[in-house]
Scaffold this active site. Structure first.
Site, PDB file in Angstrom:
ATOM      1  CD1 TRP A 499      -2.233  -1.912   0.230  1.00 23.66           C
ATOM      2  CD2 TRP A 499      -3.202  -0.924   1.989  1.00 23.66           C
ATOM      3  NE1 TRP A 499      -3.406  -2.557   0.448  1.00 23.66           N
ATOM      4  CE2 TRP A 499      -4.036  -1.973   1.528  1.00 23.66           C
ATOM      5  CE3 TRP A 499      -3.623  -0.168   3.083  1.00 23.66           C
ATOM      6  CZ2 TRP A 499      -5.264  -2.268   2.130  1.00 23.66           C
ATOM      7  CZ3 TRP A 499      -4.839  -0.465   3.680  1.00 23.66           C
ATOM      8  CH2 TRP A 499      -5.653  -1.502   3.204  1.00 23.66           C
ATOM      9  CE  LYS A 500       3.144   6.888  -3.924  1.00 21.55           C
ATOM     10  NZ  LYS A 500       2.886   7.918  -2.947  1.00 21.55           N
ATOM     11  CE1 TYR A 501      -0.681   2.080   4.855  1.00 19.54           C
ATOM     12  CE2 TYR A 501       1.485   1.456   4.000  1.00 19.54           C
ATOM     13  CZ  TYR A 501       0.273   1.116   4.564  1.00 19.54           C
ATOM     14  OH  TYR A 501      -0.008  -0.203   4.838  1.00 19.54           O
TER      15      TYR A 501
END
Ligand code: ATP
Length: 850
Positions: A499-501
């Site tokens: 996941w790209k926060y």
């Protein structure tokens, strides 16, 4: 010792002599200034600068042309005025020849300057008396030299008087014979002066030429072994670099100079390096000069006696305060001849300026400026402004330093060139450049690198310049992609998706003494912004851990809903010196990499191993410290599903990372081993751009009273300039508009900076300092006849512009030099389907140090 004292005394007396001379010259000039003094000043200063400044090398650039034109216009004006003045003098003489002959004296006695003259004379006398008393001159054994020097002074005074008479006599009618004789004499004098000047210039280094084709580091350097490296030699090097177009030649010029430094006085290497890249200390120490351009203008005005208004106008015309400073300096008359500047003095003084507060800076700048000669003033002022404009960044510096290291060891003890094949030299330079870059990546600290080079040599560089907690690293970055199929095309081996926060990058450093520091994407120290993380970090690390560097993203966290909050919430948190008691926005750390563990750098390990070590040595605590949610899969459908989940989880999209064996952590690189896939990329150009706001257009209609639109630019680090890329007015709501209007009110400038590249047709109503970065999205990128972004990369004449740009947010975490670069813009342009289809061989954007 005795000899030194004699020299000292004589120098002091000579200084007084200079003072007397300059006083008289000043008086003389004041009296005989033609009516339009501004014009004359302008003309003579420009003329002098053409004659005296060695920098131009006969070439006259656009600004110089302008100045030259102005100077010629002023010359013409003055010539006319002189004719008129001479005519008037003739008339006066006819009426009263006697009065005319004695007029300088008469003028002196009745002059409004009489008081000033007497004051200055008194000052000289007092100064001499002080010196006398300090040195006990009356009983000194150097009495004879002193009285000789005094005689010199009085002779000089006599000469001055006769000079004045001579000038007065000059206006008397002359026979043509007299004219011829005087012409001959003056041309002889001129020739002698030119010769004298050129000998002097050569001796003092004004003709030092590190660009010469067969440069010899000892013979071509005008200073001697163990002697402090003159700053003029470095300034000359900058001049040559500035006049050069090709990067290869620029590197060679810097390398030539550095090889002289290495052989003659290696202790000066560090100062030379810092001055060349215009830094005062490692970037993470945050040492900044903090000098405003107006302060510099005031110092120049005060030091040269020029009007501030004049300095401002010239800066606007030429677009470079450095050049204005150099020209003003050239025309300045000296009371005392200051000691020549050395690289050490300049570097140390700049450091002192950085440490001094507010008003204390100006006197130091004044001292530096007054002591500067030839082009020194230009580069001192540019250093202070923060833009050297010579196009030397870290990358070129490594090559130059490597070349200098190879070159300096290529001489025998008699400084004769040893025999070495071109191929070997080339290979050595490449290897050393790589070593230097690697050392700098793990230890971005020139103090340490240079001291290691000088004490242990290049071979041990990586042994001593190692990664360590407390020294932030430039992070590994990712390339943008526009969809799962592009990801599959680019990464062939095993991959993992994370996941790209959407928060703020945080490099968390913990050393064995328990000190914890947190650094931003730009190596700024954010430790005081996150006292809550600092307090909790010990709970997350296992007992096995003594020292570490964790790479992570900090996001805002909703404790009640137990979910990630958007970036906008995080951005409301105070930036510095946060008090734990007052924290309103809670944060969670999402750790995605481990770069260092218990005294060992892990960057050469593959990602799978690093990730395992991270998981083995740290504990997850929900809402406080978690590992990035990931999925190891090569199935496009799984990736698509995981992407959708990430978006539901309030993330921006995915980071897709190679799990191959060679997937090391590439410090300071935008690597193809990491790809980013944002939800918004799925159509369009693949990524948003981070652009610098350089101007505003006054709003009309509903936007009256605020700016209706803005001019944005990308940053070209090769040329150190901001290149216009689009006008923007979309995506800005009323609140945004009023926030921007308020913010930029503090940052307006009267004229564009010389390093703004734009077309005149796009000139905004108000120019801004380059201080803020905005994230912007657009429909696509196209070639533009007016915008200048990436000009020369895709097309020699056209730049690239954004179509339908839309404001997304302010990027406070990026400095303006971290804005999207010209190369990135070119890459994004090429990477568009429509462009790719036209050109099948579109060049790849290489993995490289950014
Ligand atoms: P860039 O850093 O590429 O110049 P940027 O600063 O605009 O661009 P993004 O394009 O949003 O940032 O993407 C990269 C950033 O995403 C990283 O610098 C990091 O802060 C953040 N990030 C979030 N999650 C991850 C993750 N799982 N792995 C790596 N980086 C992540």
């Amino acid at each position: 010792m005795a000899q030194r004292s004699i020299t000292l005394v004589i120098n002091i007396l000579k200084d007084s002599l200079v003072k007397v001379n300059s006083l008289n010259t000043f008086v003389f000039r004041s009296f005989f200034k033609p009516a339009s003094s501004a014009g004359t000043e302008e003309a003579s200063s420009a003329k002098r600068s053409r004659q005296e400044s060695p920098q131009s090398n006969g070439k006259i650039g656009e600004p110089e042309k302008k100045i030259q034109r102005k100077s010629e216009e002023a010359d013409n004006r003055n010539a006319k005025q002189n004719v008129q003045t001479n005519g008037k003098n003739k008339d006066t003489k006819k009426a009263s020849p006697k009065a005319s002959k004695t007029s300088p004296k008469n003028k002196n006695t009745s002059s409004p300057f009489k008081k000033q003259i007497n004051d200055i004379k008194k000052e000289i006398k007092q100064e001499k008396e002080t010196v006398d008393s300090k040195l006990n001159i009356t009983s000194s054994p150097f009495k004879k030299q002193i009285s000789d020097a005094e005689k010199d002074i009085s002779n000089e005074k006599e000469n001055e008087k006769s000079d004045s008479k001579h000038v007065e006599v000059k206006s008397e009618p002359k026979s043509s014979k007299d004219d011829d004789a005087s012409k001959q004499n003056s041309s002889k004098d001129d020739n002698a002066n030119v010769k004298k000047l050129s000998v002097e210039a050569n001796q003092c280094g004004a003709e030092y030429n590190p660009a010469s084709a067969r440069y010899h580091p000892i013979k071509d350097a005008y200073w001697k072994a163990k002697q402090s490296t003159p700053y003029l030699a470095l300034a000359r090097t900058f001049e040559m670099i500035e006049d050069t177009k090709g990067r290869y030649k620029m590197v060679e010029i810097l390398a030539n100079f550095l090889s002289s430094v290495l052989l003659l006085n290696p202790d000066d290497l560090l100062s030379c390096i810092y001055l060349s890249i215009n830094q005062l200390a490692p970037a993470y120490e945050g040492v900044e000069l903090g000098v405003a351009e107006t302060t510099l203008m005031k110092v120049i005005a005060v030091s040269t006696g020029r009007e501030l208004k004049f300095i401002k106008t010239q800066t606007q015309e030429i677009g470079d305060l450095g050049i204005v400073a150099e020209r003003s300096r050239v025309s300045q008359r000296m009371m005392f001849t200051p000691k020549p500047l050395t690289v050490q003095t300049v570097y140390q003084k700049l450091r002192t300026i950085a440490k001094s507060s507010g008003k204390a800076k100006s006197p130091i700048i004044h001292d530096l400026f007054v002591a500067s000669r030839y082009s020194e003033a230009r580069y001192i002022i540019r250093s202070l402004i923060g833009k050297m404009r010579i196009g030397i960044a870290e990358k070129s510096l490594f090559q130059a330093l490597a070349t200098a290291l190879v070159s300096s060891r290529g001489y025998d003890e008699n400084y004769k060139k040893k025999k070495q094949s071109e191929a070997d030299i080339k290979k050595d330079i490449e290897d050393i450049t790589f070593l230097l870059k690697t050392a700098y990546c793990q230890c971005p600290n020139f103090d340490k690198i240079v001291s290691t080079l000088l004490t242990h040599g290049i071979d041990d560089l990586l042994k001593y310049c190692t990664m360590e907690p407390g020294v932030p690293l430039k992070p590994m970055l990712a390339h943008p992609t526009r969809g799962v199929s592009e990801v599959m095309d680019r990464l062939k081996g095993n991959i993992t998706c994370e996941w790209k926060y959407d928060g703020e990058r945080a490099q968390i450093h913990g050393d064995k003494n328990g000190t914890v520091n947190i650094y931003s994407r730009n190596q700024e120290n954010n430790t005081t912004k996150y006292p809550d993380i600092i307090n909790r970090i010990d709970h997350f690390k296992k007992d096995t851990v003594q020292s570490y560097i964790v790479d992570s993203e900090v996001v805002a966290w909703d404790i009640e809903q137990k979910q990630i909050l958007p970036f906008q919430v995080l951005s409301t948190r105070k930036r510095k010196n946060v008090d734990v008691e007052e924290i309103k926005v809670q944060v969670c750390v999402y750790a995605f990499d481990l770069l260092y563990l218990n005294g060992e750098a892990l960057t050469s390990k593959n990602f799978e191993d690093r990730r395992q070590l991270l998981r083995d040595n740290f504990n997850e605590v929900e809402g406080e410290f978690q590992f990035a949610t990931s999925c190891d899969t090569n199935d496009p459908d799984d990736i698509q599903g995981f992407l959708e989940n990430s978006i539901k989880g309030n993330c921006e999209g995915l980071m897709i990372k190679s799990l191959d064996n060679d997937a090391t952590y590439e410090i300071a690189k935008r690597s193809h081993k990491w790809l980013k896939l944002k939800k918004d990329y799925l159509t369009g150009v693949g990524d948003s751009l981070d652009l610098v706001v350089i101007g505003g257009y006054i709003g009309k209609g509903k936007r009256t009273g605020v700016y209706g639109g803005f001019l944005l630019a990308c940053y070209d680090d090769e040329n150190e300039e901001y290149q216009s890329i689009c006008k923007i007015g979309t995506g800005l709501n009323d609140e945004d508009l009023s926030t921007h209007a308020k913010f930029f009110k503090e940052h307006t400038i009267p004229a564009p900076k010389s390093y703004y590249r734009y077309d005149a047709t796009l000139a905004p109503d108000t120019w801004f300092e380059a201080v803020q970065v905005w994230e912007v999205k657009c429909a696509d990128l196209s070639l533009s006849p007016v915008h200048k972004a990436a000009i020369g990369i895709i097309d020699p004449e056209k730049g690239i512009s954004l179509r339908f740009p839309r404001f997304i947010r302010i990027r406070d975490d990026k400095s303006t030099e971290d804005a999207t670069g010209a190369q990135q813009v070119a890459y994004m342009y090429r990477n568009q389907d429509q462009v790719k289809n036209q050109k099948t061989n579109a060049a790849e954007f290489d993995d490289d140090f950014y």
